[in-house]
Design a protein around this motif. Structure first.
Motif, mmCIF file in Angstrom:
data_model
loop_
_atom_site.group_PDB
_atom_site.id
_atom_site.type_symbol
_atom_site.label_atom_id
_atom_site.label_comp_id
_atom_site.label_asym_id
_atom_site.label_seq_id
_atom_site.Cartn_x
_atom_site.Cartn_y
_atom_site.Cartn_z
ATOM 1 N N GLU A 45 59.665 34.933 14.013
ATOM 2 C CA GLU A 45 58.963 35.402 12.319
ATOM 3 C C GLU A 45 57.600 36.281 12.403
ATOM 4 O OE1 GLU A 45 56.647 33.286 8.548
ATOM 5 O OE2 GLU A 45 57.591 31.493 10.386
ATOM 6 N N LEU A 46 58.375 37.220 13.204
ATOM 7 C CA LEU A 46 56.864 38.697 13.384
ATOM 8 C C LEU A 46 57.263 39.740 12.601
ATOM 9 C CD1 LEU A 46 55.569 37.913 16.535
ATOM 10 C CD2 LEU A 46 53.922 37.265 14.300
ATOM 11 N N ASP A 47 57.350 40.116 12.497
ATOM 12 C CA ASP A 47 57.329 41.999 12.533
ATOM 13 C C ASP A 47 57.284 43.427 13.567
ATOM 14 O OD1 ASP A 47 54.330 41.819 11.112
ATOM 15 O OD2 ASP A 47 54.883 43.779 10.077
ATOM 16 N N ASN A 48 56.803 43.962 13.033
ATOM 17 C CA ASN A 48 56.932 44.819 14.705
ATOM 18 C C ASN A 48 55.421 44.885 14.762
ATOM 19 O OD1 ASN A 48 57.347 46.539 17.062
ATOM 20 N ND2 ASN A 48 56.151 48.255 15.658
ATOM 21 N N ASP A 49 54.415 45.362 13.335
ATOM 22 C CA ASP A 49 53.057 45.817 13.072
ATOM 23 C C ASP A 49 51.943 44.451 13.186
ATOM 24 O OD1 ASP A 49 53.710 48.183 12.065
ATOM 25 O OD2 ASP A 49 53.891 47.528 10.358
ATOM 26 N N ARG A 50 52.896 42.819 12.936
ATOM 27 C CA ARG A 50 52.312 41.731 13.691
ATOM 28 C C ARG A 50 52.372 41.743 15.337
ATOM 29 N NH1 ARG A 50 54.584 37.616 9.761
ATOM 30 N NH2 ARG A 50 55.796 39.054 9.466
ATOM 31 N N TYR A 51 53.389 42.046 15.470
ATOM 32 C CA TYR A 51 53.835 41.892 17.278
ATOM 33 C C TYR A 51 52.693 42.596 17.742
ATOM 34 C CZ TYR A 51 56.022 42.469 21.734
ATOM 35 O OH TYR A 51 56.974 42.428 22.536
ATOM 36 N N GLN A 52 53.002 44.289 17.745
ATOM 37 C CA GLN A 52 51.604 44.731 18.086
ATOM 38 C C GLN A 52 50.501 44.585 17.878
ATOM 39 O OE1 GLN A 52 53.217 47.046 19.924
ATOM 40 N NE2 GLN A 52 54.782 47.270 19.901
ATOM 41 N N SER A 53 49.805 43.527 17.356
ATOM 42 C CA SER A 53 48.173 43.013 16.559
ATOM 43 C C SER A 53 48.825 42.293 17.870
ATOM 44 C CB SER A 53 48.528 42.656 15.747
ATOM 45 O OG SER A 53 48.185 43.389 14.233
ATOM 46 N N ILE A 54 49.467 41.067 17.570
ATOM 47 C CA ILE A 54 49.254 40.323 19.369
ATOM 48 C C ILE A 54 49.386 40.180 20.537
ATOM 49 C CG2 ILE A 54 50.616 38.415 19.822
ATOM 50 C CD1 ILE A 54 51.606 37.574 17.476
ATOM 51 N N ILE A 55 50.384 41.939 20.957
ATOM 52 C CA ILE A 55 49.754 42.472 22.352
ATOM 53 C C ILE A 55 49.154 42.908 22.715
ATOM 54 C CG2 ILE A 55 52.729 41.442 22.236
ATOM 55 C CD1 ILE A 55 52.687 44.872 22.063
ATOM 56 N N ASN A 56 48.079 44.346 20.759
ATOM 57 C CA ASN A 56 47.190 44.735 21.422
ATOM 58 C C ASN A 56 46.018 44.241 20.497
ATOM 59 O OD1 ASN A 56 45.411 46.923 21.548
ATOM 60 N ND2 ASN A 56 46.506 47.960 20.468
ATOM 61 N N PRO A 57 45.696 43.200 21.204
ATOM 62 C CA PRO A 57 43.521 42.350 19.641
ATOM 63 C C PRO A 57 43.283 43.577 19.666
ATOM 64 C CG PRO A 57 44.614 41.558 22.031
ATOM 65 C CD PRO A 57 45.324 42.724 21.893
ATOM 66 N N LYS A 58 42.651 44.388 19.979
ATOM 67 C CA LYS A 58 42.285 45.809 19.603
ATOM 68 C C LYS A 58 42.694 47.103 18.657
ATOM 69 C CE LYS A 58 39.166 45.336 24.074
ATOM 70 N NZ LYS A 58 38.564 45.777 24.824
ATOM 71 N N LYS A 59 44.067 46.331 18.177
ATOM 72 C CA LYS A 59 45.064 47.895 16.937
ATOM 73 C C LYS A 59 43.257 47.996 16.321
ATOM 74 C CE LYS A 59 48.671 48.418 14.490
ATOM 75 N NZ LYS A 59 49.999 47.412 14.058
ATOM 76 N N PHE A 60 42.541 47.158 15.294
ATOM 77 C CA PHE A 60 42.661 47.411 14.586
ATOM 78 C C PHE A 60 40.815 48.881 14.638
ATOM 79 C CE2 PHE A 60 42.431 43.101 12.350
ATOM 80 C CZ PHE A 60 42.744 44.148 11.251
ATOM 81 N N GLU A 61 40.727 48.880 15.752
ATOM 82 C CA GLU A 61 40.139 49.899 16.482
ATOM 83 C C GLU A 61 40.978 51.360 16.208
ATOM 84 O OE1 GLU A 61 38.432 49.180 20.513
ATOM 85 O OE2 GLU A 61 38.133 47.123 19.787
ATOM 86 N N GLU A 62 41.706 51.218 16.073
ATOM 87 C CA GLU A 62 42.454 52.891 16.240
ATOM 88 C C GLU A 62 42.806 52.692 14.451
ATOM 89 O OE1 GLU A 62 46.356 51.782 18.132
ATOM 90 O OE2 GLU A 62 45.205 51.194 19.698
ATOM 91 N N MET A 63 42.283 51.820 13.459
ATOM 92 C CA MET A 63 42.480 52.197 12.412
ATOM 93 C C MET A 63 41.802 53.522 11.346
ATOM 94 S SD MET A 63 42.138 49.463 9.255
ATOM 95 C CE MET A 63 39.985 48.924 9.366
#
Length: 388
Positions: A45-63
């Motif tokens: 029960e994930l979409d690609n954005d949430r999946y990427q957030s899980i496998i890449n916890p530092k995603k917010f740093e790219e915002m």
């Protein structure tokens, strides 16, 4: 594996694991089920954005905060951060990582070389459908409920989390949501049940394990023998032209009233302009002050609000927010700490990202209030000048 639901659908065996997103037991059940059954496919029960957030916890740093403001996504981002923070806060109290069962599902699927299917709808699509289906006052009510939730300090035990997977308790909780927010319930639960069911039953392989939040299990199962219009569920509702039309008419009407008054009563027209600027610009600037914005951002809101309020395509908060972002450009630590900082008022103001979002939201909100008050004054002066 006592909580597992097994469904036979044509030539497929589907095992559904009801989970709570902050439950140790759920994570353990996911691991045991996947590694014991060894399915061809694991639906999560994930979409690609949430999946990427899980496998890449530092995603917010790219915002890119400038892009967020320019694309008018400040409210969406803030709502997403609030929900994520609330889940993380509960998880930390129970000494578990938020979404641990989804992380475990990914790890176990990779361990046995099962195909991973992200079966949920894109979260931004869901939020956008919710946003465009509600009136202004309904949106305010939703925001108020979100704020109340994030700062609710009541404790919740691990037993209570596990009890939420009990069908009777869950049914009562969902009934309350449907009564208070029927549109949200339809979009957030019913539509996603359809979307998830479609992707599970069309997943590759004969043996499938689906990891779902307990609130979706019954709805998804009921959808297996139905046809779903996946394209309709993925469609973004068109923006209502009503707001644009009304905004354009009001802008033209206010300018026309001021020009007409100017032709007959120069002092009256000056009073209209002064009232419009002071109420609209003053309140928008006050909103930025409440957000503890920089003095230049306050001035920007004051100057831009009387102009942007005459157009349905512009907003004072965009300009004030961009100004704040330039003056107080977010640092790496702001991106790293954002999920923790948003759990408290002090943290929201301290973190430069959420602080900028506050400037945008408050400037727009207070400008809207100023538009009503200032507009009323313009109309009042116009009528007083028109009537003998």
């Amino acid at each position: 594996m006592k909580n597992i639901r097994k469904i036979t659908l044509e030539n497929k065996e589907i095992y559904i694991i009801p989970t709570a997103h902050v439950s140790k037991v759920s994570a353990e059940e996911v691991k045991e089920t996947i590694e014991t059954i060894k399915p061809d496919c694991v639906c999560i029960e994930l979409d690609n954005d949430r999946y990427q957030s899980i496998i890449n916890p530092k995603k917010f740093e790219e915002m890119d905060i400038f892009k967020v403001i320019k694309e008018n996504k400040a409210g969406y981002l803030m709502a997403n951060l609030i929900l994520s923070s609330y889940q993380k806060r509960i998880a930390s109290k129970l000494d578990i990582k938020a979404g641990a069962e989804m992380i475990q599902a990914i790890e176990s699927a990779n361990k046995i070389n099962s195909k991973i299917v992200l079966c949920d709808r894109k979260i931004q699509t869901t939020f956008t459908r919710i946003y465009r289906k509600h009136s202004f006052l309904q949106k305010i009510n939703i925001i108020s409920s979100l704020i109340t939730t994030i700062f609710d300090k009541s404790e919740i035990s691990e037993d209570e989390i596990e009890n939420l997977k009990n069908s009777d308790i869950l049914d009562n909780a969902l009934t309350s949501v449907y009564k208070e927010f029927p549109i949200i319930a339809k979009i957030l639960i019913d539509e996603r049940d359809q979307y998830i069911a479609h992707n599970i039953k069309n997943a590759e392989g004969n043996i499938i394990v689906a990891v779902l939040g307990a609130a979706h299990v019954e709805g998804v199962i009921s959808e297996f023998n139905k046809q779903q219009d996946i394209f309709e569920l993925d469609k973004l509702p068109k923006k209502s032209n009503v707001g644009v039309i009304i905004g354009s008419i009001l802008g033209i009407a206010l300018i026309s009233m001021i020009l007409f008054t100017l032709s007959t009563n120069k002092v009256g027209a000056e009073n209209q302009i002064i009232s419009w600027i002071l109420w609209n610009g003053g309140l928008s600037a006050l909103g930025v002050i409440f957000a503890l914005g920089n003095p230049i951002s306050v001035l920007t809101a004051f100057i831009m609000a009387p102009i942007t309020s005459l157009s349905p395509f512009l907003a004072a908060g965009w300009f004030a927010g961009l100004c704040e972002a330039i003056i107080k450009k977010p640092k790496v630590k702001d991106f790293q700490n954002i999920s923790d900082d948003i759990s408290s008022i002090k943290g929201i103001y301290k973190n430069r990202i959420t602080h900028i979002l506050l400037v945008v939201i408050f400037a727009n909100l207070f400008s809207t209030i100023g538009t009503f008050i200032g507009g009323f004054d313009v109309v009042k002066i116009f009528l007083n000048n028109l009537l003998p």
